[in-house]
Design a protein around this motif. Structure first.
Motif, PDB file in Angstrom:
ATOM      1  N   ALA A 273     -11.559 -38.246  -8.284  1.00  0.00           N
ATOM      2  CA  ALA A 273     -10.290 -38.957  -8.095  1.00  0.00           C
ATOM      3  C   ALA A 273     -10.017 -39.765  -9.357  1.00  0.00           C
ATOM      4  CB  ALA A 273     -10.363 -39.882  -6.884  1.00  0.00           C
ATOM      5  N   LEU A 274      -8.882 -39.506  -9.989  1.00  0.00           N
ATOM      6  CA  LEU A 274      -8.518 -40.274 -11.185  1.00  0.00           C
ATOM      7  C   LEU A 274      -7.610 -41.431 -10.778  1.00  0.00           C
ATOM      8  CD1 LEU A 274      -8.839 -40.476 -14.261  1.00  0.00           C
ATOM      9  CD2 LEU A 274      -6.695 -39.238 -14.479  1.00  0.00           C
ATOM     10  N   VAL A 275      -8.127 -42.640 -10.989  1.00  0.00           N
ATOM     11  CA  VAL A 275      -7.385 -43.833 -10.587  1.00  0.00           C
ATOM     12  C   VAL A 275      -6.953 -44.591 -11.833  1.00  0.00           C
ATOM     13  CG1 VAL A 275      -7.445 -45.962  -9.228  1.00  0.00           C
ATOM     14  CG2 VAL A 275      -8.798 -43.985  -8.502  1.00  0.00           C
ATOM     15  N   GLN A 276      -5.696 -44.983 -11.867  1.00  0.00           N
ATOM     16  CA  GLN A 276      -5.211 -45.798 -12.981  1.00  0.00           C
ATOM     17  C   GLN A 276      -5.157 -47.254 -12.542  1.00  0.00           C
ATOM     18  OE1 GLN A 276      -2.189 -44.328 -15.580  1.00  0.00           O
ATOM     19  NE2 GLN A 276      -1.050 -46.246 -15.588  1.00  0.00           N
ATOM     20  N   PHE A 277      -5.862 -48.100 -13.293  1.00  0.00           N
ATOM     21  CA  PHE A 277      -5.881 -49.525 -12.990  1.00  0.00           C
ATOM     22  C   PHE A 277      -5.012 -50.262 -13.993  1.00  0.00           C
ATOM     23  CE2 PHE A 277      -9.887 -47.778 -11.444  1.00  0.00           C
ATOM     24  CZ  PHE A 277      -9.926 -48.270 -10.149  1.00  0.00           C
ATOM     25  N   GLU A 278      -4.173 -51.162 -13.481  1.00  0.00           N
ATOM     26  CA  GLU A 278      -3.288 -51.923 -14.359  1.00  0.00           C
ATOM     27  C   GLU A 278      -3.816 -53.331 -14.537  1.00  0.00           C
ATOM     28  OE1 GLU A 278      -0.915 -50.310 -15.734  1.00  0.00           O
ATOM     29  OE2 GLU A 278      -0.613 -48.598 -14.393  1.00  0.00           O
ATOM     30  N   LYS A 279      -3.309 -53.975 -15.565  1.00  0.00           N
ATOM     31  CA  LYS A 279      -3.751 -55.327 -15.874  1.00  0.00           C
ATOM     32  C   LYS A 279      -3.424 -56.307 -14.742  1.00  0.00           C
ATOM     33  CE  LYS A 279      -4.162 -58.458 -19.724  1.00  0.00           C
ATOM     34  NZ  LYS A 279      -3.727 -58.841 -21.059  1.00  0.00           N
ATOM     35  N   ASP A 280      -2.304 -56.066 -14.055  1.00  0.00           N
ATOM     36  CA  ASP A 280      -1.902 -56.996 -12.993  1.00  0.00           C
ATOM     37  C   ASP A 280      -2.710 -56.777 -11.719  1.00  0.00           C
ATOM     38  OD1 ASP A 280      -0.953 -54.692 -11.872  1.00  0.00           O
ATOM     39  OD2 ASP A 280       1.162 -55.250 -11.923  1.00  0.00           O
ATOM     40  N   GLY A 281      -3.679 -55.849 -11.769  1.00  0.00           N
ATOM     41  CA  GLY A 281      -4.525 -55.631 -10.613  1.00  0.00           C
ATOM     42  C   GLY A 281      -4.058 -54.485  -9.733  1.00  0.00           C
ATOM     43  N   SER A 282      -2.879 -53.962 -10.001  1.00  0.00           N
ATOM     44  CA  SER A 282      -2.415 -52.844  -9.178  1.00  0.00           C
ATOM     45  C   SER A 282      -3.143 -51.566  -9.585  1.00  0.00           C
ATOM     46  CB  SER A 282      -0.899 -52.675  -9.316  1.00  0.00           C
ATOM     47  OG  SER A 282      -0.576 -52.362 -10.653  1.00  0.00           O
ATOM     48  N   PHE A 283      -3.051 -50.570  -8.732  1.00  0.00           N
ATOM     49  CA  PHE A 283      -3.738 -49.309  -9.017  1.00  0.00           C
ATOM     50  C   PHE A 283      -2.892 -48.167  -8.506  1.00  0.00           C
ATOM     51  CE2 PHE A 283      -4.848 -47.983  -4.757  1.00  0.00           C
ATOM     52  CZ  PHE A 283      -4.756 -49.170  -4.043  1.00  0.00           C
ATOM     53  N   SER A 284      -3.115 -46.966  -9.054  1.00  0.00           N
ATOM     54  CA  SER A 284      -2.499 -45.793  -8.453  1.00  0.00           C
ATOM     55  C   SER A 284      -3.422 -44.605  -8.634  1.00  0.00           C
ATOM     56  CB  SER A 284      -1.131 -45.520  -9.090  1.00  0.00           C
ATOM     57  OG  SER A 284      -1.246 -45.483 -10.490  1.00  0.00           O
ATOM     58  N   LEU A 285      -3.458 -43.773  -7.625  1.00  0.00           N
ATOM     59  CA  LEU A 285      -4.243 -42.543  -7.681  1.00  0.00           C
ATOM     60  C   LEU A 285      -3.405 -41.497  -8.396  1.00  0.00           C
ATOM     61  CD1 LEU A 285      -6.664 -40.777  -6.774  1.00  0.00           C
ATOM     62  CD2 LEU A 285      -5.378 -40.309  -4.672  1.00  0.00           C
ATOM     63  N   LEU A 286      -3.881 -41.004  -9.546  1.00  0.00           N
ATOM     64  CA  LEU A 286      -3.111 -39.995 -10.274  1.00  0.00           C
ATOM     65  C   LEU A 286      -3.313 -38.622  -9.656  1.00  0.00           C
ATOM     66  CD1 LEU A 286      -3.597 -41.244 -13.943  1.00  0.00           C
ATOM     67  CD2 LEU A 286      -1.788 -41.769 -12.313  1.00  0.00           C
ATOM     68  N   TRP A 287      -4.526 -38.330  -9.273  1.00  0.00           N
ATOM     69  CA  TRP A 287      -4.805 -37.076  -8.549  1.00  0.00           C
ATOM     70  C   TRP A 287      -6.204 -37.140  -7.955  1.00  0.00           C
ATOM     71  CZ3 TRP A 287      -9.148 -35.198 -10.780  1.00  0.00           C
ATOM     72  CH2 TRP A 287      -9.329 -35.352 -12.159  1.00  0.00           C
ATOM     73  N   HIS A 288      -6.432 -36.293  -6.990  1.00  0.00           N
ATOM     74  CA  HIS A 288      -7.809 -36.088  -6.540  1.00  0.00           C
ATOM     75  C   HIS A 288      -8.011 -34.624  -6.234  1.00  0.00           C
ATOM     76  CE1 HIS A 288      -7.141 -35.991  -2.019  1.00  0.00           C
ATOM     77  NE2 HIS A 288      -5.980 -36.407  -2.462  1.00  0.00           N
ATOM     78  N   GLN A 289      -9.237 -34.164  -6.455  1.00  0.00           N
ATOM     79  CA  GLN A 289      -9.503 -32.735  -6.370  1.00  0.00           C
ATOM     80  C   GLN A 289     -10.965 -32.524  -6.022  1.00  0.00           C
ATOM     81  OE1 GLN A 289      -8.232 -30.654  -9.913  1.00  0.00           O
ATOM     82  NE2 GLN A 289      -8.764 -28.648  -9.094  1.00  0.00           N
ATOM     83  N   GLU A 290     -11.236 -31.351  -5.435  1.00  0.00           N
ATOM     84  CA  GLU A 290     -12.599 -31.035  -5.065  1.00  0.00           C
ATOM     85  C   GLU A 290     -13.162 -29.966  -5.998  1.00  0.00           C
ATOM     86  OE1 GLU A 290     -15.014 -29.875  -1.171  1.00  0.00           O
ATOM     87  OE2 GLU A 290     -12.845 -30.032  -0.868  1.00  0.00           O
ATOM     88  N   PHE A 291     -14.448 -30.021  -6.241  1.00  0.00           N
ATOM     89  CA  PHE A 291     -15.142 -28.964  -6.964  1.00  0.00           C
ATOM     90  C   PHE A 291     -16.229 -28.450  -6.026  1.00  0.00           C
ATOM     91  CE2 PHE A 291     -18.624 -27.525  -9.712  1.00  0.00           C
ATOM     92  CZ  PHE A 291     -17.959 -26.695 -10.601  1.00  0.00           C
ATOM     93  N   PRO A 292     -15.897 -27.401  -5.235  1.00  0.00           N
ATOM     94  CA  PRO A 292     -16.888 -26.944  -4.247  1.00  0.00           C
ATOM     95  C   PRO A 292     -18.042 -26.203  -4.929  1.00  0.00           C
ATOM     96  CG  PRO A 292     -14.803 -25.717  -4.066  1.00  0.00           C
ATOM     97  CD  PRO A 292     -14.675 -26.594  -5.258  1.00  0.00           C
ATOM     98  N   PHE A 293     -19.244 -26.402  -4.415  1.00  0.00           N
ATOM     99  CA  PHE A 293     -20.398 -25.654  -4.926  1.00  0.00           C
ATOM    100  C   PHE A 293     -20.420 -24.270  -4.302  1.00  0.00           C
ATOM    101  CE2 PHE A 293     -22.770 -29.941  -5.289  1.00  0.00           C
ATOM    102  CZ  PHE A 293     -22.292 -30.129  -6.582  1.00  0.00           C
ATOM    103  N   ASP A 294     -20.823 -23.266  -5.087  1.00  0.00           N
ATOM    104  CA  ASP A 294     -20.965 -21.938  -4.479  1.00  0.00           C
ATOM    105  C   ASP A 294     -22.289 -21.861  -3.701  1.00  0.00           C
ATOM    106  OD1 ASP A 294     -23.088 -21.292  -6.225  1.00  0.00           O
ATOM    107  OD2 ASP A 294     -21.716 -20.475  -7.708  1.00  0.00           O
ATOM    108  N   ALA A 295     -22.443 -20.771  -2.958  1.00  0.00           N
ATOM    109  CA  ALA A 295     -23.582 -20.646  -2.035  1.00  0.00           C
ATOM    110  C   ALA A 295     -24.921 -20.789  -2.774  1.00  0.00           C
ATOM    111  CB  ALA A 295     -23.516 -19.308  -1.312  1.00  0.00           C
TER     112      ALA A 295
END
Lengths: 407, 407
Positions: free
Chosen positions: B49-71
């Motif tokens: 999950a890529l989170v952007q943190f701002e100086k004023d303390g706010s945050f936003s999630l830019l994206w989140h993604q899974e990397f599944p393991f193969d068998a």
């Protein structure tokens, strides 16, 4: 991609790292006092050396001290080194941090100097420098037991640790690391220098100033004290484990035939980089020498011959693999062998006219503090964003920053 | 000794660390984009999950993604987690770094946002939170396979890792860590908040704003999806492994007698902090329920009853251990359970008039990204010198800075 040149100790080091200068740390200024800490595979204790680094690149050793492990700890450590599970490693990480912090506490009681930062090696439990296929993926890896977080918490000091991994991530063997210390401490001297360490095995670091001080190679050159120590132990029935000051050897005469036989070892024909160990120059080798020669030679003559074997291994390696690439101004000797007067005397004789033979202590690096001081130098490099990996020594594809940081 | 107050996200956090403010890092400014990465004990993949943190303390999630393991990877990982040697751990450290860097590569291909830093959990191979006597010394310890140095080298990004050790060095259990994320992301909301996670087990983080937002407790409250998932698997003969949207439960009626019986579990009488797991609310428990009730109740009624068991565990824990200490304004639900509409509906019904029930996604924290986002928050805290250990959650003596850093 840009090269960045940083000046340390009058030594300029070129490096390249993703094309960006990477200096992360704002807290550390000069003078910078770093406590280098090392515990080796012998598992007998922790060496500490507090080195003060100045802005102009100069350095001074404020003190160095040993923290010997008691018998109980040594026994547990040996057991760990012979194999352990994931649970034992989780606990060993915390345990080594507690031992390292006990050492720091002891050092702090003995010395008042403020410590800025710890650079600690930890205790090697596994080291796999050759790629091993593992579930289809060829991998290398290394494992030094020591939780940086625990040590930082227990001492209240920032800790730099895990120095070997990153060199392996760029194809290196993660060893040897001490050549960087040699470069840091001797690279500022005029002319070209060989740093010789005579421990169980003898190894050299070759530093040339062309055009900037650089380690051009680092490798094992043959036996150090292993065979001599085995003989000292044998002839004293275990009372002495080494030939103090080289007195026994000094009283004997070298047997040419034995020396020639020993020098036929194919190790000396291997082109560097190369490494060796107890398997080649250890107890088994000693026993076969003893069996063949102990009736023909006096203990003194035998010791003298083994000492000359060490001298000849060093000198012939220099003649074969170092001097053809340019003259060497001095060889600086550290390790237990630096205290063997007879060894130094014969080295001087053997290499007379080719280079000066000096003792490490003369340059501010006491022979017994060399390894711990090297880790202090690695710590300084880490904080300053200087790659301390030396491809000429480890075989890595490029020099990288070594270490991780626990605040 | 001084308290230092830092302001993040409108959340002020008091902390104390050797009486000195410790901020080491000068490279990182705002906005700060941290990639939180987590791979759990299920061993099925890496969440990012890529989170952007701002100086004023706010945050936003830019994206989140899974990397599944193969068998193949899952099989090797399972084997590792069942026991391994020091050599395997040395290699596993490098191996996990390669898997994490493959995940980063995949994420980078899918998203253009610049990443400043990685905050990665690694793969837990050992976790010993209770003191174990080991050669006479009582020790705790933890081991997450992941070489920070390798990951930093392979991705070209600085890496923060080893988040659990330091809390254990001050007597904590090194877990749970996610409550810090709850504090970071929900602590800025007005009033008092409970963050509820319904995974296999259900757990809550209680955040009160008195006078500054603080996690006052965090503990397991009972079963989450484990029993319902087991039933879904059983009645579909393995075709479905969960009750999608809670449709099966919605079609049934809860059996009071079964629910009362389940609620007699002594776990609910334990005073927090407390934790539970599969041993109590897992497959074995399900089989005994199934054996006794599957002839008496329809699958729908059984599912409805198990769902109400989860709801009742949560609600009764709140009534017993949270609400007596002051009202709660809202409960924010994350985890797989947040997608179970029937669960949410019944929670709302059960707690009507007592608190709002909201879904994590509404506050910028998608239920499935919560854990990875929490590691991003832990990374931000590390870089800013903010202790992210929460004694109320882990039992540590004091809050400490969590993590180590590979540049």
């Amino acid at each position: 991609m840009v090269y960045i040149i940083l000046d340390i100790s009058g030594v300029e080091i070129n490096f390249l790292r993703h094309g960006v200068k990477t200096t992360f740390f704002k807290r550390f200024g000069f003078p910078l006092r770093i406590l280098g800490m090392m515990s080796g595979t012998s598992g007998d204790g922790i060496d500490g050396a507090l080195v003060q680094f100045e802005k102009d690149g100069s350095f001074s050793l404020l003190w160095h001290q040993e923290f010997p492990f008691d018998a109980n700890i040594r026994t547990r450590l040996k057991k760990l080194m012979n194999g352990c599970s994931e649970d034992e490693i989780a606990l060993a990480n915390s345990w080594m941090a507690l031992l390292y912090s006990a050492a720091v506490e002891k050092f702090r009681k003995a010395h008042v100097d403020k410590i800025d930062c710890i650079a600690a090696h930890g205790q090697t439990l596994a080291h796999i420098p050759q790629k091993r296929k593992w579930g289809g993926v060829p991998l290398t890896g290394t494992l030094q037991a020591l939780s940086g977080s625990w040590l930082a918490e227990k001492t209240g000091l920032p800790v730099i640790y895990d120095f070997r991994s990153r060199d392996m991530a760029v194809g290196g063997q993660g060893a040897p690391l001490v050549p960087f210390g040699d470069l840091r401490f001797f690279g500022g001297l005029p002319g070209d220098t060989v740093a010789l360490n005579v421990g169980g095995i003898a190894n050299i670091t070759v530093i040339r100033r062309l055009p900037k001080p650089k380690v051009v190679s680092a490798f094992d050159v043959g036996p150090g004290n292993l065979l001599m120590d085995a003989l000292a132990t044998k002839i004293s029935s275990g009372k002495n484990c080494f030939d103090r000051d080289g007195k026994i050897a000094a009283a004997g005469k070298t047997c040419r035939q034995l020396l020639e036989e020993l020098m036929e070892d194919p190790f000396f024909e291997l082109v560097p980089p190369k490494s060796t160990g107890r398997d080649r120059f250890g107890q088994r080798r000693f026993e076969s020498i003893w069996k063949k020669w102990n009736r023909k030679l006096s203990p003194q003559d035998l010791m003298s011959s083994l000492l000359n074997f060490t001298v000849e291994g060093i000198a012939s390696s220099l003649e074969k693999y170092v001097l053809p690439n340019g003259k060497i101004d001095r060889m600086i000797v550290a390790g237990g062998g630096a205290k063997n007067y007879e060894l130094i005397r014969r080295l001087k004789m053997r290499l007379r006219g080719k280079m000066q033979i000096r003792i490490s202590d003369e340059f501010g690096v006491p022979a017994s503090a060399r390894e711990a001081m090297a880790f202090a130098a690695l710590g300084e490099a880490f904080l300053r964003g200087i790659p301390a990996g030396i491809p000429a020594a480890t075989g890595a594809k490029q020099p990288v920053i070594l270490g991780a940081f626990a605040p």
